[in-house]
Design a protein around this motif. Structure first.
Motif, PDB file in Angstrom:
ATOM      1  N   UNK A 107      -6.134   3.270  -0.656  1.00 42.18           N
ATOM      2  CA  UNK A 107      -5.099   1.804  -0.976  1.00 42.18           C
ATOM      3  C   UNK A 107      -6.336   0.765  -0.813  1.00 42.18           C
ATOM      4  N   UNK A 108      -5.996  -0.338  -1.499  1.00 37.32           N
ATOM      5  CA  UNK A 108      -6.952  -1.428  -1.786  1.00 37.32           C
ATOM      6  C   UNK A 108      -7.600  -1.993  -0.343  1.00 37.32           C
ATOM      7  N   UNK A 109      -6.982  -1.936   0.764  1.00 36.80           N
ATOM      8  CA  UNK A 109      -7.647  -2.573   1.869  1.00 36.80           C
ATOM      9  C   UNK A 109      -8.673  -1.427   2.442  1.00 36.80           C
ATOM     10  N   UNK A 110      -8.036  -0.361   2.383  1.00 33.40           N
ATOM     11  CA  UNK A 110      -9.064   0.930   2.835  1.00 33.40           C
ATOM     12  C   UNK A 110     -10.371   1.024   1.901  1.00 33.40           C
ATOM     13  N   UNK A 111     -10.220   0.643   0.766  1.00 38.73           N
ATOM     14  CA  UNK A 111     -11.248   0.906  -0.296  1.00 38.73           C
ATOM     15  C   UNK A 111     -12.069  -0.348   0.047  1.00 38.73           C
ATOM     16  N   UNK A 112     -11.889  -1.359   0.508  1.00 44.37           N
ATOM     17  CA  UNK A 112     -12.712  -2.530   0.961  1.00 44.37           C
ATOM     18  C   UNK A 112     -13.733  -1.888   2.270  1.00 44.37           C
ATOM     19  N   UNK A 113     -12.694  -1.355   3.120  1.00 49.35           N
ATOM     20  CA  UNK A 113     -13.429  -0.757   4.157  1.00 49.35           C
ATOM     21  C   UNK A 113     -14.455   0.272   3.898  1.00 49.35           C
ATOM     22  N   UNK A 148      -9.076  -8.049  -0.601  1.00 43.83           N
ATOM     23  CA  UNK A 148      -9.523  -6.861  -0.752  1.00 43.83           C
ATOM     24  C   UNK A 148      -9.892  -6.413  -2.324  1.00 43.83           C
ATOM     25  N   UNK A 155     -14.298  -1.416 -13.509  1.00 48.59           N
ATOM     26  CA  UNK A 155     -15.403  -2.155 -13.626  1.00 48.59           C
ATOM     27  C   UNK A 155     -15.284  -3.063 -12.402  1.00 48.59           C
ATOM     28  N   UNK A 156     -14.136  -3.662 -11.993  1.00 48.51           N
ATOM     29  CA  UNK A 156     -14.229  -4.772 -11.013  1.00 48.51           C
ATOM     30  C   UNK A 156     -14.948  -4.214  -9.725  1.00 48.51           C
ATOM     31  N   UNK A 199     -13.790  -8.684 -11.444  1.00 42.69           N
ATOM     32  CA  UNK A 199     -14.977  -8.294 -12.347  1.00 42.69           C
ATOM     33  C   UNK A 199     -15.971  -9.401 -12.846  1.00 42.69           C
ATOM     34  N   UNK A 225     -18.704  -4.899  -9.403  1.00 40.76           N
ATOM     35  CA  UNK A 225     -19.093  -6.221  -9.317  1.00 40.76           C
ATOM     36  C   UNK A 225     -19.777  -6.908  -8.050  1.00 40.76           C
ATOM     37  N   UNK A 226     -19.246  -6.201  -6.938  1.00 41.59           N
ATOM     38  CA  UNK A 226     -19.856  -6.602  -5.706  1.00 41.59           C
ATOM     39  C   UNK A 226     -21.040  -5.303  -5.331  1.00 41.59           C
ATOM     40  N   UNK A 275       0.823  -1.231   0.039  1.00 43.50           N
ATOM     41  CA  UNK A 275      -0.040  -0.012   0.032  1.00 43.50           C
ATOM     42  C   UNK A 275       0.939   1.083  -0.129  1.00 43.50           C
ATOM     43  N   UNK A 326     -18.021 -12.603  -6.856  1.00 43.22           N
ATOM     44  CA  UNK A 326     -17.955 -11.570  -5.672  1.00 43.22           C
ATOM     45  C   UNK A 326     -19.138 -12.132  -4.865  1.00 43.22           C
ATOM     46  N   UNK A 339      -9.858   7.764   6.901  1.00 45.69           N
ATOM     47  CA  UNK A 339     -10.565   8.596   7.618  1.00 45.69           C
ATOM     48  C   UNK A 339     -11.308   9.641   7.172  1.00 45.69           C
ATOM     49  N   UNK A 368     -17.629  -1.562   2.211  1.00 47.72           N
ATOM     50  CA  UNK A 368     -18.571  -2.123   3.225  1.00 47.72           C
ATOM     51  C   UNK A 368     -19.434  -1.109   3.701  1.00 47.72           C
TER      52      UNK A 368
END
Lengths: 334, 337
Positions: free
Chosen positions: B186-192, A267, B215-216, A271, B219-220, A59, A276, B159, B195
């Motif tokens: 970042x990707x882990x923060x994006x996931x937070x 994480x 696009x990915x 696509x 999908x969720x 990151x 998903x 935050x 959600x």
């Protein structure tokens, strides 16, 4: 096809031993004193093999770009050693270091910032040839035209300026400049992050084609794990100045051992809504701690979903081989 | 009746060098409590469309030259400025990509967060502060009672985005427009954050428009996806349809050009050749024609409009050819394995 880690050609090209880059934090206006240090890279060890692509992911702020720069001595390490073939780069300076730079080049993230807007494409791509005394005059012009052709640009563009090109084309110019001196090793620092999605694939394909044709070795630094999986032979994962896991591409993505790698992979969106819907995400809590004062014990324990008491107090886990060249630094992996 | 119904929206920018065709005849709707994803590359008009809906286009040089934006029974384009101000941040709110540039660095979070609460909800200082603390707790900021006195620079990127979301939710909007809210993270923060927005959407019964170039990510997240190219919507489809059977060559091209985390082969990616058109020199015919592998003569002369695919009422495509995306993806997968 590029050589994979399993083929016999596994000669080491670059060796990094306990590399450290600490930036001093100063205080005071006139009488400055050091009050601490930002431990951007805090003791990492790995090899880059001849002809491979080593992906370096993590990151922002984990030290992956600093690692790239420190290997090329663009940022002088504060500790540790870097060997290129048989030469110790960390001991080289002046003319001998300059000579070494011919062998290793860098591609930067932002093709808008890394090209001088007042220079023509011809002088940008030709400059390394002049600096290293490789070609002048007509010979230089021919070589520049050839380089532009190699990266898929029209050699007629030689008299144009960077602003006349799109992002993807500019990145091709940056690549042509890096190739001008016939390097063996290229550090690509987020080379596609600034480009549009439909253009990214063009640059990735170009880099792979060049690797096949010229036998290049890449250190591919990126935060996009899907792209890194696509292009790399082996992948190293960094967290807060340390490499926490390094393995063959397939092993790392199919069987990640470190809890951080597992969370990072979970994480990344895929696509495909049907996949998903079935996926379970490991959501890490909180943010990356400050590199000025990394946590005691294992530096990931503050966010680790499976940390045990020992992770807090025991000395930092060693970065060791868990079998078949799958390196990991975690107390819970034996 | 849909919550938001946009019809034939057209936005132009009149600059010294020429007219930029930023949004071209865009029509779509968003139902109550629905999540609609808008995907497109930079310059595709996805942000401009939503800024036009909110009437936040800088004017001049920009101008909404045509169209209708119906929201809760009124046309936002016809409203007076004070009336639209009463709606913004209240019934509709928007969060932006970079929280550092959209938060004011010299004001505390409390000051910025209570501003819209006091304006729209007519609460006094103390009540507004309590509401703000409640909001911060709701978006997952620890020790909200203390942190509310902090300035934006004292928060991390993730935050800060949470603070932005809290501001967006301050007045219980019916529609939240999220313009690339995770691109700078970042990707882990994006996931937070993903959600968090999913949870809040359920709790607050709001509709969400999520703008992204990824696009990915959708999908969720989305129920329905709009694909934009050169200021037009080129495809509109329910989530499963869009990924399994895209019918526009551009959508198909995007799906084939991105490497997937779950695909191992080191085969060559299939990039979309060429570059998007210059919006100042808008091409005749279909704007994707110059890059399209399925191009026919008609594409160069006539611009296709968004029309339903014969057997799927919810799936619309602006294309004369409408290639069978499912078959193409299937063949590509078979070759790869």
């Amino acid at each position: 096809m590029t050589t994979t880690a399993t083929t016999p050609q596994t000669q080491t090209l670059v060796r990094i031993e306990d590399l450290q880059v600490h930036f001093p934090v100063m205080q005071g206006l006139i009488f400055q004193r050091q009050v601490g240090s930002i431990k951007a890279v805090d003791g990492i060890t790995f090899d880059v093999r001849q002809g491979e692509t080593l992906g370096l992911v993590g990151e922002s702020g984990c030290g992956k770009s600093t690692t790239g720069k420190a290997i090329l001595q663009l940022e002088r390490p504060t500790g540790g050693k870097v060997y290129f073939e048989e030469t110790e780069l960390t001991a080289a300076k002046g003319e001998s270091l300059r000579q070494q730079r011919r062998e290793m080049q860098m591609i930067f993230q932002d093709p808008y910032a890394s090209l001088n807007p007042r220079m023509t494409v011809g002088s940008i791509v030709g400059e390394p040839l002049e600096v290293h005394g490789l070609a002048t005059g007509k010979e230089k012009r021919d070589r520049v035209a050839e380089l532009l052709h190699i990266v898929g640009l029209n050699p007629k563009f030689i008299t144009r300026y960077p602003h006349e090109f799109s992002g993807g084309q500019r990145q091709r110019i940056v690549i042509a400049r890096a190739l001008a001196v016939n390097p063996k090793f290229i550090v690509a620092d987020e080379p596609i992050a600034a480009l549009d999605v439909s253009i990214q694939a063009q640059v990735v394909n170009l880099m792979q084609k060049l690797q096949d044709e010229l036998g290049l070795t890449y250190l591919f630094i990126a935060h996009d794990l899907s792209v890194v999986r696509h292009i790399s032979d082996r992948v190293a994962v960094m967290y807060l100045g340390k490499v926490v896991e390094l393995a063959d591409r397939v092993a790392l993505y199919e069987n990640p051992l470190h809890p951080y790698t597992q969370a990072l992979l979970s994480a990344v969106p895929i696509p495909d809504p049907t996949i998903e819907a079935k996926r379970e995400r490991i959501i890490l809590e909180g943010d990356v701690p400050s590199p000025t004062n990394p946590p005691q014990g294992c530096r990931f324990h503050t966010r680790c979903p499976v940390a045990i008491e020992a992770c807090r107090y025991a000395p930092e886990p060693e970065f060791k081989d868990a079998g078949d060249g799958h390196f990991v630094a975690c107390h819970l992996v034996h | 009746m849909p919550l938001l119904d946009v019809k034939h929206l057209q936005t132009r920018f009149y600059t010294g060098e020429g007219v930029v065709h930023a949004v071209n005849d865009v029509s779509f709707h968003v139902n109550d409590q629905e999540t609609v994803g808008i995907v497109g590359e930079s310059g595709s008009g996805k942000s401009m469309t939503m800024l036009s809906v909110m009437r936040l286009i800088p004017q001049p040089p920009g101008k909404i030259t045509q169209g209708e934006v119906m929201f809760e029974g009124q046309d936002l384009l016809q409203l007076s400025l004070p009336a639209i101000r009463r709606l913004r941040g209240n019934r509709i709110s928007m969060i932006f990509q970079d929280p550092m540039t959209s938060l004011n660095p010299v004001l505390t979070v409390e000051k910025q967060l209570t501003e819209s609460i006091r304006v729209h909800m007519k609460l006094d200082k103390v009540a507004a502060r309590d509401r703000a603390i409640e909001l911060l707790e709701h978006v997952g900021i620890p020790a909200a009672r203390d942190r509310i006195r902090n300035y934006p620079h004292q928060f991390s990127g993730g935050m800060r985005q949470r603070v932005m979301i809290a501001m967006g939710l301050a007045c219980d909007p019916k529609l939240l427009i999220a313009d690339e809210p995770t691109t700078a993270l970042d990707v882990t923060i994006q996931a937070q954050i993903v959600e968090l927005v999913k949870r809040l959407k359920e709790e607050l019964n709001m509709a969400v428009i999520w703008i992204t170039h990824d696009l990915s990510l959708l999908a969720s997240l989305a129920d329905r996806i709009l694909v934009m190219y050169a200021g037009q919507i080129v495809e509109s489809a329910p989530l499963d349809q869009l990924y399994a059977n895209p019918r526009h060559p551009y959508t198909l091209g995007l799906l084939q050009s991105i490497p997937r985390l779950d695909e191992a082969q080191k085969a060559e990616l299939k990039p979309v050749d060429g570059m998007p058109p210059d919006l100042m020199d808008y091409p005749q015919g279909c704007p994707f024609a110059a890059r399209c592998p399925y191009v026919i003569d008609r594409c160069h002369t006539e611009d296709p409009t968004l029309e339903p695919v014969s057997d799927r009422p919810n799936h619309a495509v602006a294309c004369w050819v409408k290639p069978n995306g499912a078959a193409v993806l299937e063949t590509a997968r078979a070759i790869a394995h």
